[in-house]
Design a protein around this motif. Sequence first.
Motif, PDB file in Angstrom:
ATOM      1  N   ALA A 124      -8.846   2.557   9.296  1.00 58.55           N
ATOM      2  CA  ALA A 124      -8.731   3.943   8.838  1.00 58.55           C
ATOM      3  C   ALA A 124      -9.194   4.936   9.897  1.00 58.55           C
ATOM      4  CB  ALA A 124      -9.543   4.138   7.554  1.00 58.55           C
ATOM      5  N   CYS A 147     -12.887   0.152  11.820  1.00 58.51           N
ATOM      6  CA  CYS A 147     -11.882  -0.184  10.804  1.00 58.51           C
ATOM      7  C   CYS A 147     -10.576   0.563  11.043  1.00 58.51           C
ATOM      8  CB  CYS A 147     -12.406   0.091   9.394  1.00 58.51           C
ATOM      9  SG  CYS A 147     -12.345   1.818   8.908  1.00 58.51           S
ATOM     10  N   ILE A 153      -4.391  -4.324  -0.258  1.00 62.28           N
ATOM     11  CA  ILE A 153      -4.949  -4.949   0.941  1.00 62.28           C
ATOM     12  C   ILE A 153      -6.111  -5.849   0.563  1.00 62.28           C
ATOM     13  CG2 ILE A 153      -6.398  -4.384   2.923  1.00 62.28           C
ATOM     14  CD1 ILE A 153      -4.426  -2.400   3.769  1.00 62.28           C
ATOM     15  N   GLN A 177       0.832  -1.195   0.000  1.00 61.88           N
ATOM     16  CA  GLN A 177       0.000   0.000   0.000  1.00 61.88           C
ATOM     17  C   GLN A 177       0.872   1.252   0.000  1.00 61.88           C
ATOM     18  OE1 GLN A 177      -2.662   0.396   3.344  1.00 61.88           O
ATOM     19  NE2 GLN A 177      -4.109   1.605   2.149  1.00 61.88           N
ATOM     20  N   CYS A 217     -10.852  -3.502   7.408  1.00 57.47           N
ATOM     21  CA  CYS A 217     -11.436  -2.600   6.423  1.00 57.47           C
ATOM     22  C   CYS A 217     -12.836  -3.109   6.096  1.00 57.47           C
ATOM     23  CB  CYS A 217     -10.564  -2.570   5.169  1.00 57.47           C
ATOM     24  SG  CYS A 217     -11.253  -1.556   3.860  1.00 57.47           S
ATOM     25  N   SER A 221      -5.423   2.941  -3.327  1.00 59.49           N
ATOM     26  CA  SER A 221      -4.333   2.430  -2.500  1.00 59.49           C
ATOM     27  C   SER A 221      -4.817   1.306  -1.585  1.00 59.49           C
ATOM     28  CB  SER A 221      -3.695   3.555  -1.699  1.00 59.49           C
ATOM     29  OG  SER A 221      -4.636   4.095  -0.814  1.00 59.49           O
ATOM     30  N   PHE A 222      -6.130   1.122  -1.476  1.00 57.74           N
ATOM     31  CA  PHE A 222      -6.664  -0.026  -0.739  1.00 57.74           C
ATOM     32  C   PHE A 222      -6.486  -1.337  -1.506  1.00 57.74           C
ATOM     33  CE2 PHE A 222      -9.712   2.982   1.419  1.00 57.74           C
ATOM     34  CZ  PHE A 222      -9.299   2.713   2.701  1.00 57.74           C
TER      35      PHE A 222
END
Lengths: 88, 670
Positions: free
Chosen positions: B438, B436, B360, B312, B407, B356-357
């Motif tokens: 984030a 999550c 993952i 990432q 996530c 950019s996830f």
Amino acid sequence: MTLDQIKPGNGGVIVSVGGEGALRRRLLDMGLTPKTTVWVRKVAPMGDPLELSLRGYLLSIRKEDAAKIEIEVNADGTGVVGTGGKSE
Amino acid sequence: MEQVLLALAGNQNSGKTTLFNVLTGSNQHVGNFPGVTVEKKVGQVKAIPQASLVDLPGIYSLSPYTSEEVVTRDFILQEHPQVIINIVDATNIERNLYLTLQLMELQVPMVVALNMMDEVIASGNSIRIKELSEQLGIPMVPISAARKQGINELIREVKRTIKNPPAPKKPDFCKGEVHRALHAIAHIIEDHAQAAHYPLRFAATKLVENDEPMRKALHLHDDDLHIIEDIVASMEHALETDREAALADMRYSYIEEICRNNVCKVQETITQQRSEKIDRWLTHRYLGIPIFIMIMLLIFYLTFTVLGGTLQIWMEAGIDALVEQFSRLLNQIGVSEWLHALLIDGVCTGVGSVLSFLPIIVILFFFLSLLEDSGYMARVAFVMDQFLRKIGLSGRSFVPMLIGFGCSVPAIMATRTLSSDRDRKMTILLTPFMSCSAKLPIYGMITAAFFPRHGAWILISVYLLGILTAILSGLLLKHTVFQGDSVPFVMELPAYRIPAARSVILHMWEKAKDFLHRAFTVIFVASILIWFLQSFDWHLNYLNNSSQSILASLGSALAQLFAPLGFTDWRAATALVSGISAKESVVSTLSVLVGGNDAQLSLALQTIFTPLSAYAFLAFTVLYMPCIAAFAATKRELGTWKEALLTIGYQTLAAYMVGMLIYQIGILFV
């Protein structure tokens, strides 16, 4: 005796399958029909559901559903775990 | 040869997906069956160019209870595939043939692919395929889908069946009372079945089984229905059992009879023996749960730090570099300032941050398909079932919820494996309550400003708050919206198998494609919208500072709404609105709006919040609607905008109520 009362490692022959609707139909479709030999192999870590062995495969059902299945215990009342549940 | 439609049907865990991938290669199209969220895969058969193959859902029978069963039945009856390829797990042949017998009643030409024959033979067991095939009246081909053995023979047999479809013959596996009842009923309904385009034998069987959809579809007279009920009653009386048990018993008795002479099983297969040994640990009375937690922690560690995390960071760096080049190019050709900002700050930043996830998601789905294809997922459901039953879910929902801590996007995507529609919807609704990763920067920001010495406790309490809200919501929903019967928990525990690399890779690719598709549609539009709100005022003047923007005025308008939660500053509300694009934005927006570095941010926050209202703010951010990427996944999996909007509406309402409770009760003590 009902299936939920059987101790892990023991088995018996199904006499009748109770319950109704989708659940009962599913039990029958999965091969839990009268005269089938079924073994209780395990109980899940938190005491429910059960792991059964029948017709050469493994099936998991909940205790409350197993309570609807009437069982006739083998003559000696015990069985050997893992030899499967072939109905011969 | 003209266009040909083939269908692939079989039990779950029979190797159906593996065979589908072998037959079609990567040439697949994934969609849904009309009206339901049951996945429909269609592929072109490599070896038969004119043939498209539909992968029907994995089912154990054609009972009319789950949407998978109904879809399969309707597809075969309405789309009339030329040939059904029925995959049968040879190591578990008795139960697999149960579906075969039901498919035979549909009177569509069929070829049985007897999968995993290599395992049967390797363990010294044997099946007399020729005799079995003759007794059933269906061609049978031994294959090993995983090792690609017997595939050419299977194709040849399918081609032969397409060319010379066998004349439909009456399946003949009933005896005695059931036989008499079926034939008597068949006489009565013959015209009706023909008019409704149902195979006669299938219709008669379904009536004996008390199948509601069939009874409606045939439009029988009351007189006929009475006679049919009489016939069934006398059959039940003679057999001393009821109609449903009688038919299940008839099929299994016939299977036992043909297997007795033709299937020789001297011992369990090597795979089954190995499974038993593995299960001694993985479903162990005391070690089962700790081992599961260890496995999930390992997957999390690898996904979010070692592999996914690193990728990432690279991906972000790569995207940043690309965006910078693009930005320079735009400047060179001299585009206007606002267009530059739209493309760079709006589109590139928005889509880029979501892109950019991707690493993952791909890596998480790599592990998930390992869990699923190896057979471990069923054990997870077995071990964890008791946990989730109380809130009306089954053990299967545990894994998506756990992934939610990493996530919500892959977590919501992972609900696809849940077999019940109700469970799936409920899990999608509850999963975002699992805090999550984030959201971590938000917790960091608030604890640094208000609870610097109790960071760990605040963090733990916030996670527990999410879990508690999920549990209470589950209880509430179970008794209101999601009332009614859950799908019974009757689950096969398949033997452990090494997953086929091909299936795992295809699965990853599918999920990546799905995610990319969303990134460039829903998320693309949403990014532009949020950028627009952030960069313009109501007079559509382009702004350099977002404090005068439409977003800010929305924030001001909303600010009073949060009074019961203890904060009325427009910057807090604005940050929450911008958090819809991505949760990290809550922090970046707040720091932009109050202006300044970390130390100044802490001081500024102390003018906006009291410690109590800061905690209410924290509670709200844990629970309110997930980010736009997760919303897009929710919409995709639920199928309709209405349900998706209701879902996020509920989440936001729950967040508001919890935040308010915390502040209003807290204020009594402070």
